[in-house]
Motif scaffolding. Structure first.
Motif, PDB file in Angstrom:
ATOM      1  N   PRO A  80       0.797  -1.233   0.000  1.00 18.38           N
ATOM      2  CA  PRO A  80       0.000   0.000   0.000  1.00 18.38           C
ATOM      3  C   PRO A  80       0.826   1.278   0.000  1.00 18.38           C
ATOM      4  CG  PRO A  80      -0.045  -1.035   2.169  1.00 18.38           C
ATOM      5  CD  PRO A  80       0.728  -1.957   1.277  1.00 18.38           C
ATOM      6  N   CYS A  81       0.330   2.299  -0.705  1.00 19.87           N
ATOM      7  CA  CYS A  81       0.919   3.639  -0.673  1.00 19.87           C
ATOM      8  C   CYS A  81       0.896   4.123   0.775  1.00 19.87           C
ATOM      9  CB  CYS A  81       0.094   4.578  -1.553  1.00 19.87           C
ATOM     10  SG  CYS A  81       0.416   6.330  -1.279  1.00 19.87           S
ATOM     11  N   ARG A  82       1.979   4.738   1.226  1.00 14.04           N
ATOM     12  CA  ARG A  82       2.099   5.156   2.614  1.00 14.04           C
ATOM     13  C   ARG A  82       1.035   6.185   2.994  1.00 14.04           C
ATOM     14  NH1 ARG A  82       7.799   7.416   3.597  1.00 14.04           N
ATOM     15  NH2 ARG A  82       6.655   9.246   2.965  1.00 14.04           N
ATOM     16  N   SER A  83       0.540   6.874   1.979  1.00 16.78           N
ATOM     17  CA  SER A  83      -0.387   7.950   2.282  1.00 16.78           C
ATOM     18  C   SER A  83      -1.858   7.568   2.049  1.00 16.78           C
ATOM     19  CB  SER A  83      -0.009   9.173   1.455  1.00 16.78           C
ATOM     20  OG  SER A  83      -0.965  10.171   1.588  1.00 16.78           O
ATOM     21  N   CYS A  84      -2.169   6.907   0.933  1.00 12.73           N
ATOM     22  CA  CYS A  84      -3.576   6.649   0.627  1.00 12.73           C
ATOM     23  C   CYS A  84      -3.918   5.169   0.556  1.00 12.73           C
ATOM     24  CB  CYS A  84      -3.977   7.344  -0.679  1.00 12.73           C
ATOM     25  SG  CYS A  84      -3.254   6.579  -2.137  1.00 12.73           S
ATOM     26  N   GLY A  85      -2.938   4.277   0.592  1.00 13.86           N
ATOM     27  CA  GLY A  85      -3.227   2.853   0.607  1.00 13.86           C
ATOM     28  C   GLY A  85      -3.374   2.219  -0.761  1.00 13.86           C
ATOM     29  N   GLU A  86      -3.252   3.007  -1.795  1.00 13.57           N
ATOM     30  CA  GLU A  86      -3.287   2.522  -3.175  1.00 13.57           C
ATOM     31  C   GLU A  86      -2.165   1.487  -3.384  1.00 13.57           C
ATOM     32  OE1 GLU A  86      -5.400   3.067  -6.737  1.00 13.57           O
ATOM     33  OE2 GLU A  86      -5.686   4.092  -4.837  1.00 13.57           O
ATOM     34  N   PRO A  87      -2.465   0.340  -4.064  1.00 13.97           N
ATOM     35  CA  PRO A  87      -1.374  -0.637  -4.259  1.00 13.97           C
ATOM     36  C   PRO A  87      -0.236  -0.099  -5.122  1.00 13.97           C
ATOM     37  CG  PRO A  87      -3.396  -1.353  -5.375  1.00 13.97           C
ATOM     38  CD  PRO A  87      -3.735  -0.111  -4.614  1.00 13.97           C
ATOM     39  N   LEU A  93       5.279   6.100  -2.155  1.00 20.53           N
ATOM     40  CA  LEU A  93       4.071   6.877  -2.398  1.00 20.53           C
ATOM     41  C   LEU A  93       3.624   6.679  -3.840  1.00 20.53           C
ATOM     42  CD1 LEU A  93       5.008  10.309  -0.775  1.00 20.53           C
ATOM     43  CD2 LEU A  93       3.282   8.735   0.051  1.00 20.53           C
ATOM     44  N   CYS A  94       2.295   6.699  -4.083  1.00 26.99           N
ATOM     45  CA  CYS A  94       1.794   6.573  -5.450  1.00 26.99           C
ATOM     46  C   CYS A  94       2.013   7.896  -6.195  1.00 26.99           C
ATOM     47  CB  CYS A  94       0.315   6.205  -5.448  1.00 26.99           C
ATOM     48  SG  CYS A  94      -0.764   7.510  -4.863  1.00 26.99           S
ATOM     49  N   ASP A  95       1.835   7.867  -7.509  1.00 28.40           N
ATOM     50  CA  ASP A  95       2.065   9.070  -8.316  1.00 28.40           C
ATOM     51  C   ASP A  95       1.228  10.239  -7.828  1.00 28.40           C
ATOM     52  OD1 ASP A  95       3.852   7.754  -9.816  1.00 28.40           O
ATOM     53  OD2 ASP A  95       2.513   7.389 -11.520  1.00 28.40           O
ATOM     54  N   HIS A  96      -0.029   9.915  -7.475  1.00 29.64           N
ATOM     55  CA  HIS A  96      -0.940  10.959  -7.034  1.00 29.64           C
ATOM     56  C   HIS A  96      -0.415  11.648  -5.771  1.00 29.64           C
ATOM     57  CE1 HIS A  96      -4.781  12.936  -6.386  1.00 29.64           C
ATOM     58  NE2 HIS A  96      -4.720  12.525  -5.128  1.00 29.64           N
ATOM     59  N   CYS A  97      -0.068  10.839  -4.766  1.00 29.77           N
ATOM     60  CA  CYS A  97       0.414  11.402  -3.501  1.00 29.77           C
ATOM     61  C   CYS A  97       1.760  12.084  -3.697  1.00 29.77           C
ATOM     62  CB  CYS A  97       0.515  10.314  -2.445  1.00 29.77           C
ATOM     63  SG  CYS A  97      -1.096   9.658  -1.983  1.00 29.77           S
ATOM     64  N   MET A  98       2.580  11.529  -4.572  1.00 28.93           N
ATOM     65  CA  MET A  98       3.872  12.125  -4.866  1.00 28.93           C
ATOM     66  C   MET A  98       3.647  13.514  -5.455  1.00 28.93           C
ATOM     67  SD  MET A  98       6.818  11.230  -4.333  1.00 28.93           S
ATOM     68  CE  MET A  98       8.099  10.104  -4.742  1.00 28.93           C
TER      69      MET A  98
END
Ligand SMILES: [Zn+2]
Ligand SMILES: [Zn+2]
Length: 136
Positions: A80-87, A93-98
């Motif tokens: 999971p992404c550290r921020s939103c949990g997206e795989p 971090l996922c692209d969005h959170c990045m």
């Protein structure tokens, strides 16, 4: 300090956990590695791996983030992404959170710049005042 993993007291040398836990973590890594390497387990995901090895998903995620476990050959492995949990399959971090993080960092920089400009302006005004006071 207290070991964050087993809460036992130990003298901190280089590792953040006690020597016992270092060994334990190495054993867990070994188990994960062996499981993932088997051809019939190529399609496993983190949950399968965790259940098969008794290693927590958190610990497996750590192995992957540390670069100890490679998931290149296991297309279904993700964490999971550290921020939103997206795989995710790379980075923490996922692209969005990045993108969000970069935006926030950008705002902070802008703020700093504005503050710097204001200070420089005030300094100029002060020294102009000083000069005009001296000339009279
Ligand atoms: Zn420990
Ligand atoms: Zn995210």
């Amino acid at each position: 300090m207290n070991c964050p993993r087993c809460k036992k007291l130990f003298r901190k040398v280089r590792q953040n956990v006690c020597p016992n836990c270092v060994k334990e973590i190495d054993r867990e890594y070994e188990k994960c590695y062996k499981f993932m390497r088997k051809k019939e387990n190529r399609a496993c995901n983190v949950r399968d791996l965790s259940e098969a090895t008794d290693v927590s998903v958190n610990q497996i995620t750590m192995f992957i983030l540390e670069g100890r476990l490679s998931i290149d050959n296991n297309p279904n492995m993700s964490y999971p992404c550290r921020s939103c949990g997206e795989p995710l399959r790379s980075g923490s971090l996922c692209d969005h959170c990045m993108g969000n993080l970069k935006k926030i960092a950008g705002y902070m920089k802008e703020d700093e710049q504005k503050r710097g400009e204001k200070e420089a302006q005030e300094k100029r005004e002060r020294s102009a005042l000083y000069r005009s006071g001296r000339d009279q």
